[in-house]
Design a protein around this motif. Structure first.
Motif, PDB file in Angstrom:
ATOM      1  N   LEU A 194       0.831  -1.198   0.000  1.00 11.23           N
ATOM      2  CA  LEU A 194       0.000   0.000   0.000  1.00 11.23           C
ATOM      3  C   LEU A 194       0.873   1.259   0.000  1.00 11.23           C
ATOM      4  O   LEU A 194       1.835   1.369   0.764  1.00 11.23           O
ATOM      5  N   LEU A 195       0.536   2.206  -0.871  1.00 13.73           N
ATOM      6  CA  LEU A 195       1.189   3.512  -0.870  1.00 13.73           C
ATOM      7  C   LEU A 195       0.176   4.515  -0.316  1.00 13.73           C
ATOM      8  O   LEU A 195      -0.859   4.769  -0.932  1.00 13.73           O
ATOM      9  N   LEU A 196       0.492   5.036   0.864  1.00 18.21           N
ATOM     10  CA  LEU A 196      -0.439   5.952   1.516  1.00 18.21           C
ATOM     11  C   LEU A 196      -0.518   7.273   0.751  1.00 18.21           C
ATOM     12  O   LEU A 196       0.495   7.915   0.475  1.00 18.21           O
ATOM     13  N   ARG A 197      -1.750   7.642   0.413  1.00 16.90           N
ATOM     14  CA  ARG A 197      -1.978   8.928  -0.264  1.00 16.90           C
ATOM     15  C   ARG A 197      -3.048   9.689   0.525  1.00 16.90           C
ATOM     16  O   ARG A 197      -4.179   9.232   0.658  1.00 16.90           O
ATOM     17  N   THR A 198      -2.658  10.815   1.084  1.00 13.82           N
ATOM     18  CA  THR A 198      -3.606  11.675   1.791  1.00 13.82           C
ATOM     19  C   THR A 198      -3.758  12.974   1.008  1.00 13.82           C
ATOM     20  O   THR A 198      -3.079  13.182  -0.006  1.00 13.82           O
ATOM     21  N   ARG A 199      -4.636  13.823   1.468  1.00 13.14           N
ATOM     22  CA  ARG A 199      -4.782  15.114   0.785  1.00 13.14           C
ATOM     23  C   ARG A 199      -5.273  16.160   1.777  1.00 13.14           C
ATOM     24  O   ARG A 199      -5.942  15.849   2.764  1.00 13.14           O
ATOM     25  N   PHE A 200      -4.911  17.410   1.518  1.00 12.17           N
ATOM     26  CA  PHE A 200      -5.460  18.536   2.259  1.00 12.17           C
ATOM     27  C   PHE A 200      -6.271  19.344   1.261  1.00 12.17           C
ATOM     28  O   PHE A 200      -5.708  19.911   0.325  1.00 12.17           O
ATOM     29  N   PRO A 201      -7.616  19.384   1.431  1.00 14.58           N
ATOM     30  CA  PRO A 201      -8.476  19.964   0.389  1.00 14.58           C
ATOM     31  C   PRO A 201      -9.201  21.251   0.800  1.00 14.58           C
ATOM     32  O   PRO A 201     -10.420  21.252   0.987  1.00 14.58           O
ATOM     33  N   PRO A 202      -8.508  22.362   0.975  1.00 11.97           N
ATOM     34  CA  PRO A 202      -9.194  23.586   1.405  1.00 11.97           C
ATOM     35  C   PRO A 202     -10.068  24.185   0.312  1.00 11.97           C
ATOM     36  O   PRO A 202      -9.772  24.077  -0.875  1.00 11.97           O
ATOM     37  N   GLU A 203     -11.156  24.816   0.733  1.00  9.90           N
ATOM     38  CA  GLU A 203     -11.953  25.626  -0.187  1.00  9.90           C
ATOM     39  C   GLU A 203     -11.343  27.022  -0.192  1.00  9.90           C
ATOM     40  O   GLU A 203     -11.190  27.625   0.878  1.00  9.90           O
ATOM     41  N   PRO A 204     -11.013  27.574  -1.336  1.00 15.64           N
ATOM     42  CA  PRO A 204     -10.339  28.880  -1.376  1.00 15.64           C
ATOM     43  C   PRO A 204     -11.307  30.051  -1.216  1.00 15.64           C
ATOM     44  O   PRO A 204     -11.416  30.921  -2.080  1.00 15.64           O
ATOM     45  N   ASN A 205     -12.029  30.057  -0.088  1.00 16.16           N
ATOM     46  CA  ASN A 205     -12.994  31.119   0.172  1.00 16.16           C
ATOM     47  C   ASN A 205     -12.688  31.857   1.464  1.00 16.16           C
ATOM     48  O   ASN A 205     -13.548  32.467   2.075  1.00 16.16           O
TER      49      ASN A 205
ATOM     50  N   GLY B 254       6.037  24.526   7.078  1.00 15.47           N
ATOM     51  CA  GLY B 254       7.156  23.618   6.806  1.00 15.47           C
ATOM     52  C   GLY B 254       6.800  22.367   6.041  1.00 15.47           C
ATOM     53  O   GLY B 254       7.556  21.391   6.049  1.00 15.47           O
ATOM     54  N   TYR B 255       5.671  22.372   5.329  1.00 14.13           N
ATOM     55  CA  TYR B 255       5.240  21.181   4.594  1.00 14.13           C
ATOM     56  C   TYR B 255       5.328  21.394   3.082  1.00 14.13           C
ATOM     57  O   TYR B 255       5.175  22.511   2.585  1.00 14.13           O
ATOM     58  N   LYS B 256       5.560  20.280   2.381  1.00 14.73           N
ATOM     59  CA  LYS B 256       5.609  20.297   0.913  1.00 14.73           C
ATOM     60  C   LYS B 256       4.574  19.323   0.384  1.00 14.73           C
ATOM     61  O   LYS B 256       4.534  18.159   0.782  1.00 14.73           O
ATOM     62  N   TRP B 257       3.732  19.823  -0.505  1.00 15.89           N
ATOM     63  CA  TRP B 257       2.731  18.943  -1.101  1.00 15.89           C
ATOM     64  C   TRP B 257       3.337  18.130  -2.238  1.00 15.89           C
ATOM     65  O   TRP B 257       4.415  18.447  -2.742  1.00 15.89           O
ATOM     66  N   ASN B 258       2.645  17.092  -2.623  1.00 18.06           N
ATOM     67  CA  ASN B 258       3.137  16.184  -3.649  1.00 18.06           C
ATOM     68  C   ASN B 258       3.032  16.805  -5.040  1.00 18.06           C
ATOM     69  O   ASN B 258       1.937  17.116  -5.514  1.00 18.06           O
ATOM     70  N   LYS B 259       4.176  17.026  -5.660  1.00 16.98           N
ATOM     71  CA  LYS B 259       4.244  17.498  -7.042  1.00 16.98           C
ATOM     72  C   LYS B 259       3.405  18.749  -7.265  1.00 16.98           C
ATOM     73  O   LYS B 259       3.512  19.715  -6.530  1.00 16.98           O
ATOM     74  N   LYS B 260       2.530  18.724  -8.285  1.00 18.56           N
ATOM     75  CA  LYS B 260       1.788  19.939  -8.633  1.00 18.56           C
ATOM     76  C   LYS B 260       0.572  20.119  -7.730  1.00 18.56           C
ATOM     77  O   LYS B 260       0.093  19.180  -7.095  1.00 18.56           O
ATOM     78  N   ILE B 261       0.074  21.350  -7.698  1.00 24.42           N
ATOM     79  CA  ILE B 261      -1.160  21.641  -6.971  1.00 24.42           C
ATOM     80  C   ILE B 261      -2.341  21.170  -7.816  1.00 24.42           C
ATOM     81  O   ILE B 261      -2.350  21.332  -9.040  1.00 24.42           O
TER      82      ILE B 261
ATOM     83  N   ASN C 101      -2.548  15.201   7.997  1.00 19.04           N
ATOM     84  CA  ASN C 101      -2.399  14.646   6.647  1.00 19.04           C
ATOM     85  C   ASN C 101      -0.942  14.588   6.197  1.00 19.04           C
ATOM     86  O   ASN C 101      -0.501  13.575   5.636  1.00 19.04           O
ATOM     87  N   PHE C 102      -0.187  15.627   6.435  1.00 19.31           N
ATOM     88  CA  PHE C 102       1.205  15.646   5.979  1.00 19.31           C
ATOM     89  C   PHE C 102       2.095  14.763   6.847  1.00 19.31           C
ATOM     90  O   PHE C 102       2.983  14.077   6.331  1.00 19.31           O
ATOM     91  N   GLU C 103       1.865  14.767   8.169  1.00 17.75           N
ATOM     92  CA  GLU C 103       2.710  13.961   9.049  1.00 17.75           C
ATOM     93  C   GLU C 103       2.495  12.462   8.814  1.00 17.75           C
ATOM     94  O   GLU C 103       3.448  11.686   8.811  1.00 17.75           O
ATOM     95  N   LEU C 104       1.245  12.052   8.611  1.00 17.61           N
ATOM     96  CA  LEU C 104       0.989  10.630   8.339  1.00 17.61           C
ATOM     97  C   LEU C 104       1.608  10.208   7.009  1.00 17.61           C
ATOM     98  O   LEU C 104       2.160   9.111   6.890  1.00 17.61           O
ATOM     99  N   ALA C 105       1.507  11.083   6.007  1.00 22.24           N
ATOM    100  CA  ALA C 105       2.124  10.775   4.713  1.00 22.24           C
ATOM    101  C   ALA C 105       3.641  10.633   4.864  1.00 22.24           C
ATOM    102  O   ALA C 105       4.255   9.716   4.306  1.00 22.24           O
ATOM    103  N   ASN C 106       4.256  11.530   5.644  1.00 21.18           N
ATOM    104  CA  ASN C 106       5.705  11.456   5.872  1.00 21.18           C
ATOM    105  C   ASN C 106       6.071  10.203   6.654  1.00 21.18           C
ATOM    106  O   ASN C 106       7.085   9.550   6.377  1.00 21.18           O
ATOM    107  N   LEU C 107       5.240   9.852   7.621  1.00 22.46           N
ATOM    108  CA  LEU C 107       5.508   8.707   8.482  1.00 22.46           C
ATOM    109  C   LEU C 107       5.571   7.408   7.682  1.00 22.46           C
ATOM    110  O   LEU C 107       6.377   6.519   7.963  1.00 22.46           O
ATOM    111  N   TYR C 108       4.733   7.299   6.648  1.00 20.88           N
ATOM    112  CA  TYR C 108       4.653   6.068   5.860  1.00 20.88           C
ATOM    113  C   TYR C 108       5.308   6.195   4.481  1.00 20.88           C
ATOM    114  O   TYR C 108       5.062   5.382   3.599  1.00 20.88           O
ATOM    115  N   ASN C 109       6.122   7.241   4.307  1.00 19.87           N
ATOM    116  CA  ASN C 109       6.791   7.474   3.024  1.00 19.87           C
ATOM    117  C   ASN C 109       5.794   7.540   1.873  1.00 19.87           C
ATOM    118  O   ASN C 109       6.073   7.099   0.747  1.00 19.87           O
ATOM    119  N   GLY C 110       4.621   8.066   2.177  1.00 15.89           N
ATOM    120  CA  GLY C 110       3.614   8.266   1.137  1.00 15.89           C
ATOM    121  C   GLY C 110       3.674   9.686   0.628  1.00 15.89           C
ATOM    122  O   GLY C 110       4.735  10.322   0.653  1.00 15.89           O
TER     123      GLY C 110
END
Length: 559
Positions: free
Chosen positions: A27-38, A91-98, A52-61
């Motif tokens: 399993l490759l863990l994939r999480t997301r942070f989905p804000p509404e830009p309002n 201090g977080y980096k999202w995966n590739k493109k937005i 979301n970011f810490e769990l992804a980092n924890l599992y190399n996802g």
């Protein structure tokens, strides 16, 4: 400052993921942070970001950043830029493109047509008010719309007309055909698409129909291959619709949705709608006002990424809603600033003090530490002369037995300097004290008084060494524990949420500020609190300091 967040190794979501990995070691863990830009992000979003970011980092996802931009009436590119900046600052980096939900509009339209073809969606002509009436209540079941049983062909034709701009806003909408008698209101034929004639920040005028959040959100998760979708408890019922949509369209991925408690903070409103009202009514200045708990407001107030992360770690991730003490947030930043802040003196409400037994030309320099326990932070110079400023609250004209600072006939020590004794005062025509006349004992530098207890210590600044500055003291914006739950929340505003003082800092500190990146500097003004320089309004010729937090938790709410 990078910190390892241990709490994310010990919560119910972590345990769920751990079990999933036991079942599927590939399993490759994939999480997301989905804000509404309002609107801007607040401290509650910080909790979700960390999760979301810490769990992804924890599992190399990896963790995607996706803007769920399905309502052009409320969204703005400035909110997108602010959100990106806040995530980077933490201090977080999202995966590739937005990602944007709007980039999936063509696919969402196809999936909507698929539901129509399966007889699971229809175009409705009821008004918004009628839909609400037909939907029923928690105790009364809904009733079918008169347009619910249109043919598939008619619905496809009408939906295409919606897309092509044939109808006016509010004239028709696309609804799912589920169950108007469901015990869950969310499942009573929810709206999937509505008409909005408004330019979109990404797609411009290409579309005039826009998917509802619930329809776009689950499909966007599936398109991106999200494995674990986290949201707060108020969306618990929405999971039924989330799963229903994915089960009834031909999409491969099936993300699993889990809910955790949202962050509720005492004396704060975190609702973007309510924050917007505060801005519109000019109660606060903007989304970065230091009196509100947006990430940009906290940053401007002097909070650091690590203090916010530590706070999120301490409150943990649970399924139990609770109201977090504001003092816990202040504790996290106070503990950090105590370790790294430069100690110096400032006088916020100045009153002049004249030492009559010292010559007008006399000047003495003292070398004082920037931090009493950290010599590596260096030292700075202060100047002592016969005319100085002290804070007005450090002097009492009338005798009070419990008052231990400067009063007529009593002694105090000037911080890092001599013991002085107040002998008389001078007033202006209105009766306001303009100067205190004191005797200075020049034999007391670094010495204890003979046969006397150590006197109280007060801070001061030489008039010759003073630089004028503005100080903004912030308190809670509301006088009640949970204003977010109040319909008339504006009735509970604290009239003293900001107090502005005009006083002085040391000139040498001003030079330090000029020579360094002042946005990263923090100061402990001795006996007053921790301060930072306001990053928005402060200028070289007019420094403005925001109080980040007091030295102790002394703010009491008056019921």
């Amino acid at each position: 400052m990078n910190i390892k967040i241990k709490k994310y190794n010990n919560n119910f979501i972590y345990n769920i993921i751990k079990k999933d990995f036991k079942k599927n070691k590939y399993l490759l863990l994939r999480t997301r942070f989905p804000p509404e830009p309002n609107g801007y992000l607040h401290i509650g979003h910080a909790k979700s970001i960390c999760l979301n970011f810490e769990l992804a980092n924890l599992y190399n996802g990896h963790c995607n950043l996706r803007f769920d931009d399905t309502n052009p009436l409320k969204e703005n590119i400035k909110y997108i830029n602010a959100i990106k900046n806040d995530i980077k600052w933490l201090g977080y980096k999202w995966n590739k493109k937005i990602h944007y939900s709007s980039e999936y509009f063509p696919k969402l339209y196809i999936y909507a047509k698929e539901l129509i073809k399966k007889g699971l969606a229809y175009v409705d002509e009821l008004t918004k008010e009628e839909i609400r009436e037909y939907r029923g209540t928690l105790t009364q079941t809904g009733k079918d719309s008169p347009y619910r049983n249109r043919s598939i062909e008619e619905n496809l034709t009408l939906f295409k007309k919606m897309k092509n701009g044939y109808f006016k806003e509010g004239e028709v909408c696309l609804r799912a055909k589920i169950d108007m008698k469901s015990t869950y209101i969310i499942m009573r034929d929810p709206v999937l698409y509505r008409i909005i004639f408004q330019e979109h920040h990404q797609t411009k005028n290409k579309w005039c129909i826009y998917p509802m959040y619930d329809f776009a959100h689950c499909i966007s998760d599936a398109i991106e291959g999200i494995t674990h979708s986290f949201c707060t408890l108020e969306f618990q019922d929405n999971k039924r619709l989330y799963n229903w949509i994915l089960e009834n369209i031909s999409i491969k991925n099936r993300p699993k949705q889990y809910e955790f408690s949202r962050l509720n903070l005492k004396y704060s409103v975190l609702s973007k709608r309510k924050i917007s009202i505060l801005i519109e009514k000019k109660i606060i200045n903007n989304w970065d006002d230091p009196r509100i708990q947006t990430i940009s407001g906290l940053r401007r107030k002097g909070y650091t990424p690590s203090s916010i992360k530590n706070f999120c770690e301490k409150i943990g991730v649970t399924k139990q809603n609770n109201l977090i003490e504001f003092s816990m947030l202040e504790y996290c930043i106070r503990k950090e600033l105590n370790e790294k802040s430069i100690r110096t003196m400032a006088v916020l409400d100045p009153i002049k003090l004249y030492l009559y037994n010292i010559d007008n030309n006399y000047e003495e320099t003292f070398i004082v530490p920037n931090h009493p326990k950290k010599p590596e932070l260096g030292t700075h110079k202060i100047i002592f002369t016969n005319t100085i400023y002290i804070d007005r609250e450090d002097f009492k004209e009338k005798y009070e037995k419990k008052y231990k600072r400067l009063k007529i006939g009593e002694e105090v020590r000037l911080r890092y300097s001599y013991i002085i004794k107040a002998e008389k005062i001078e007033k202006d025509l209105s009766g306001k004290i303009i100067q205190i006349i004191c005797y200075c004992n020049l034999n007391t530098l670094g010495k204890k008084p003979i046969n006397k207890k150590n006197p109280a210590v007060i801070h001061w600044i030489s008039v010759k060494n003073s630089f004028p500055s503005e100080f903004r003291l912030y308190e809670k914006l509301f006088n009640i524990d949970n204003p977010d739950q109040e319909k008339n929340f504006l009735s509970f505003l604290n009239p003293n949420s900001i107090i502005i003082k005009n006083g002085f800092i040391e000139k040498n500190i001003n030079k330090t500020i000029e020579n360094q990146n002042y946005k990263k500097l923090s100061f402990q003004f001795e006996r007053i609190g921790y301060f930072c320089i306001d990053s928005v309004e402060s200028k070289k010729n007019k420094l403005i300091f925001n109080r980040t937090v007091s030295l102790k938790d002394t703010w009491n709410i008056k019921k």
